[in-house]
Design a protein around this motif. Structure first.
Motif, mmCIF file in Angstrom:
data_model
loop_
_atom_site.group_PDB
_atom_site.id
_atom_site.type_symbol
_atom_site.label_atom_id
_atom_site.label_comp_id
_atom_site.label_asym_id
_atom_site.label_seq_id
_atom_site.Cartn_x
_atom_site.Cartn_y
_atom_site.Cartn_z
ATOM 1 N N GLU A 1 -3.183 -41.537 5.177
ATOM 2 C CA GLU A 1 -3.082 -40.540 4.111
ATOM 3 C C GLU A 1 -4.396 -39.795 3.942
ATOM 4 O O GLU A 1 -4.414 -38.556 3.798
ATOM 5 C CB GLU A 1 -2.691 -41.221 2.798
ATOM 6 C CG GLU A 1 -1.247 -41.711 2.765
ATOM 7 C CD GLU A 1 -0.961 -42.604 1.585
ATOM 8 O OE1 GLU A 1 0.203 -42.657 1.147
ATOM 9 O OE2 GLU A 1 -1.897 -43.279 1.086
ATOM 10 N N ALA A 2 -5.520 -40.523 3.972
ATOM 11 C CA ALA A 2 -6.825 -39.884 3.836
ATOM 12 C C ALA A 2 -7.105 -38.967 5.021
ATOM 13 O O ALA A 2 -7.613 -37.847 4.856
ATOM 14 C CB ALA A 2 -7.918 -40.943 3.715
ATOM 15 N N ALA A 3 -6.785 -39.430 6.227
ATOM 16 C CA ALA A 3 -7.012 -38.624 7.420
ATOM 17 C C ALA A 3 -6.211 -37.328 7.364
ATOM 18 O O ALA A 3 -6.700 -36.263 7.761
ATOM 19 C CB ALA A 3 -6.659 -39.423 8.666
ATOM 20 N N ALA A 4 -4.984 -37.399 6.852
ATOM 21 C CA ALA A 4 -4.149 -36.198 6.751
ATOM 22 C C ALA A 4 -4.760 -35.183 5.803
ATOM 23 O O ALA A 4 -4.805 -33.976 6.097
ATOM 24 C CB ALA A 4 -2.741 -36.581 6.291
ATOM 25 N N LEU A 5 -5.262 -35.639 4.662
ATOM 26 C CA LEU A 5 -5.888 -34.727 3.711
ATOM 27 C C LEU A 5 -7.147 -34.099 4.295
ATOM 28 O O LEU A 5 -7.394 -32.903 4.135
ATOM 29 C CB LEU A 5 -6.223 -35.467 2.418
ATOM 30 C CG LEU A 5 -5.041 -35.881 1.538
ATOM 31 C CD1 LEU A 5 -5.515 -36.694 0.353
ATOM 32 C CD2 LEU A 5 -4.276 -34.657 1.057
ATOM 33 N N LEU A 6 -7.949 -34.887 4.981
ATOM 34 C CA LEU A 6 -9.173 -34.364 5.589
ATOM 35 C C LEU A 6 -8.858 -33.346 6.678
ATOM 36 O O LEU A 6 -9.655 -32.437 6.939
ATOM 37 C CB LEU A 6 -10.002 -35.510 6.165
ATOM 38 C CG LEU A 6 -10.625 -36.470 5.147
ATOM 39 C CD1 LEU A 6 -11.257 -37.655 5.849
ATOM 40 C CD2 LEU A 6 -11.664 -35.752 4.293
ATOM 41 N N ALA A 7 -7.705 -33.496 7.304
ATOM 42 C CA ALA A 7 -7.299 -32.576 8.365
ATOM 43 C C ALA A 7 -6.647 -31.309 7.825
ATOM 44 O O ALA A 7 -6.269 -30.431 8.604
ATOM 45 C CB ALA A 7 -6.352 -33.276 9.335
ATOM 46 N N GLY A 8 -6.474 -31.222 6.477
ATOM 47 C CA GLY A 8 -5.936 -30.007 5.892
ATOM 48 C C GLY A 8 -4.553 -30.114 5.316
ATOM 49 O O GLY A 8 -3.967 -29.097 4.919
ATOM 50 N N ALA A 9 -3.996 -31.334 5.243
ATOM 51 C CA ALA A 9 -2.667 -31.510 4.664
ATOM 52 C C ALA A 9 -2.684 -31.112 3.192
ATOM 53 O O ALA A 9 -3.726 -31.206 2.531
ATOM 54 C CB ALA A 9 -2.218 -32.960 4.812
ATOM 55 N N PRO A 10 -1.553 -30.661 2.639
ATOM 56 C CA PRO A 10 -1.511 -30.289 1.226
ATOM 57 C C PRO A 10 -1.725 -31.494 0.326
ATOM 58 O O PRO A 10 -1.520 -32.644 0.733
ATOM 59 C CB PRO A 10 -0.108 -29.706 1.054
ATOM 60 C CG PRO A 10 0.690 -30.321 2.152
ATOM 61 C CD PRO A 10 -0.253 -30.464 3.310
ATOM 62 N N LEU A 11 -2.113 -31.220 -0.911
ATOM 63 C CA LEU A 11 -2.409 -32.291 -1.851
ATOM 64 C C LEU A 11 -1.203 -33.177 -2.117
ATOM 65 O O LEU A 11 -1.346 -34.328 -2.522
ATOM 66 C CB LEU A 11 -2.919 -31.693 -3.166
ATOM 67 C CG LEU A 11 -3.526 -32.663 -4.177
ATOM 68 C CD1 LEU A 11 -4.717 -33.387 -3.574
ATOM 69 C CD2 LEU A 11 -3.938 -31.927 -5.438
ATOM 70 N N SER A 12 -0.012 -32.668 -1.888
ATOM 71 C CA SER A 12 1.199 -33.472 -2.096
ATOM 72 C C SER A 12 1.218 -34.701 -1.201
ATOM 73 O O SER A 12 1.979 -35.640 -1.439
ATOM 74 C CB SER A 12 2.445 -32.627 -1.841
ATOM 75 O OG SER A 12 2.428 -32.097 -0.516
ATOM 76 N N ALA A 13 0.368 -34.699 -0.156
ATOM 77 C CA ALA A 13 0.296 -35.865 0.731
ATOM 78 C C ALA A 13 -0.459 -37.025 0.089
ATOM 79 O O ALA A 13 -0.411 -38.141 0.600
ATOM 80 C CB ALA A 13 -0.385 -35.482 2.044
ATOM 81 N N ALA A 14 -1.169 -36.767 -1.015
ATOM 82 C CA ALA A 14 -1.911 -37.829 -1.689
ATOM 83 C C ALA A 14 -0.977 -38.650 -2.567
ATOM 84 O O ALA A 14 -0.025 -38.116 -3.145
ATOM 85 C CB ALA A 14 -3.025 -37.239 -2.543
ATOM 86 N N PRO A 15 -1.215 -39.966 -2.709
ATOM 87 C CA PRO A 15 -0.406 -40.775 -3.613
ATOM 88 C C PRO A 15 -0.493 -40.239 -5.036
ATOM 89 O O PRO A 15 -1.542 -39.758 -5.461
ATOM 90 C CB PRO A 15 -1.038 -42.176 -3.498
ATOM 91 C CG PRO A 15 -1.798 -42.157 -2.209
ATOM 92 C CD PRO A 15 -2.243 -40.751 -2.010
#
Length: 251
Positions: free
Chosen positions: A105-119
């Protein structure tokens, strides 16, 4: 808000210090037995700074209000969650926004995923982290690792006293899609023969701890692990950092 004081201690005084605080503290429940015989865990952080190294410059110039933006994990890969943190410090007072999540989940956010990817539980803290990261064009500047021996107060459980040993750093870490870069061990050792004692508390500094530090001749110091590590890396290879870092170092 918490307060945080730091001291530089000789390794030769570690057992004496541990004996002096033993009547007032107990081992942190999160600590585990280590090969060294002590109970603790390894802390691993990647610090993100601006292109002009704003966080380091503010520390070097002695600004009262300073900020750190980092990704933190503990021990070995897969052994626990990852934390996205924004830490703000005003003199000895500390505030921290902390988003807890899995490494993917952290890697996805760092790669530019939208905030909805965060718990959901970490959404607000993650939002603050990502704002700093993206609006200020921050990038990974320094990996800092150390072995922590944590203690908590017997009477006041908000009191934390930690021995941060074997401090080691490396510049411009590559986290990778699985954040494996957090666990790299080819690092530059710092503070040979010494460790950092941290005292964190919510209310008053314990009077008994004041007596302990005085008996060992310890004095409070500004001991930023990020600052110490970056300074060492710039001194070793200034061409890797550019003019802003070299100018800050030469002040």
């Amino acid at each position: 808000m918490r307060r945080e004081l730091k001291y530089l201690v000789r390794e030769a005084d570690r057992h004496r210090l541990a004996a002096r605080i033993a009547p007032y503290v107990q081992a942190d429940a999160h600590a585990s037995d280590r090969a060294s015989g002590a109970r603790g865990y390894t802390v691993r952080s990647v610090y993100f700074d601006t292109p002009g190294l704003r966080d380091w410059a503010e520390k070097e110039s002695g600004d009262e209000i300073r900020r750190k933006v980092r990704v933190r994990a503990y021990d070995a890969p897969g052994s626990g969650p990852v934390f996205l943190e924004v830490k703000r410090k005003e003199n000895s007072a500390v505030w921290k926004d902390r988003a807890r999540m899995s490494a993917p989940e952290a890697a996805a956010l760092l790669a530019g995923a939208p905030l909805s990817a965060a718990p959901e539980a970490s959404r607000e803290a993650a939002e603050r982290f990502l704002f700093r990261l993206r609006a200020e064009h921050r990038h990974p500047v320094l990996l800092v690792a150390y072995d922590r021996e944590p203690h908590v107060g017997r009477v006041d459980p908000s009191l934390r006293i930690t021995f941060d040993r074997r401090l080691r750093v490396s510049a411009f870490p590559r986290l990778g899609p699985d954040l494996a870069g957090l666990y790299a061990e080819r690092q530059r050792p710092l503070l040979a023969g010494h460790f950092i004692l941290e005292v964190k508390y919510d209310r008053a500094f314990p009077s008994w701890m004041r007596a302990v530090t005085a008996s060992l001749g310890l004095r409070q110091q500004a001991l930023s692990k990020y600052g110490l590590g970056l300074e060492a890396e710039v001194e070793a290879a200034p061409w890797r950092f550019g003019a802003p870092a070299v100018r800050a170092l030469s002040r």
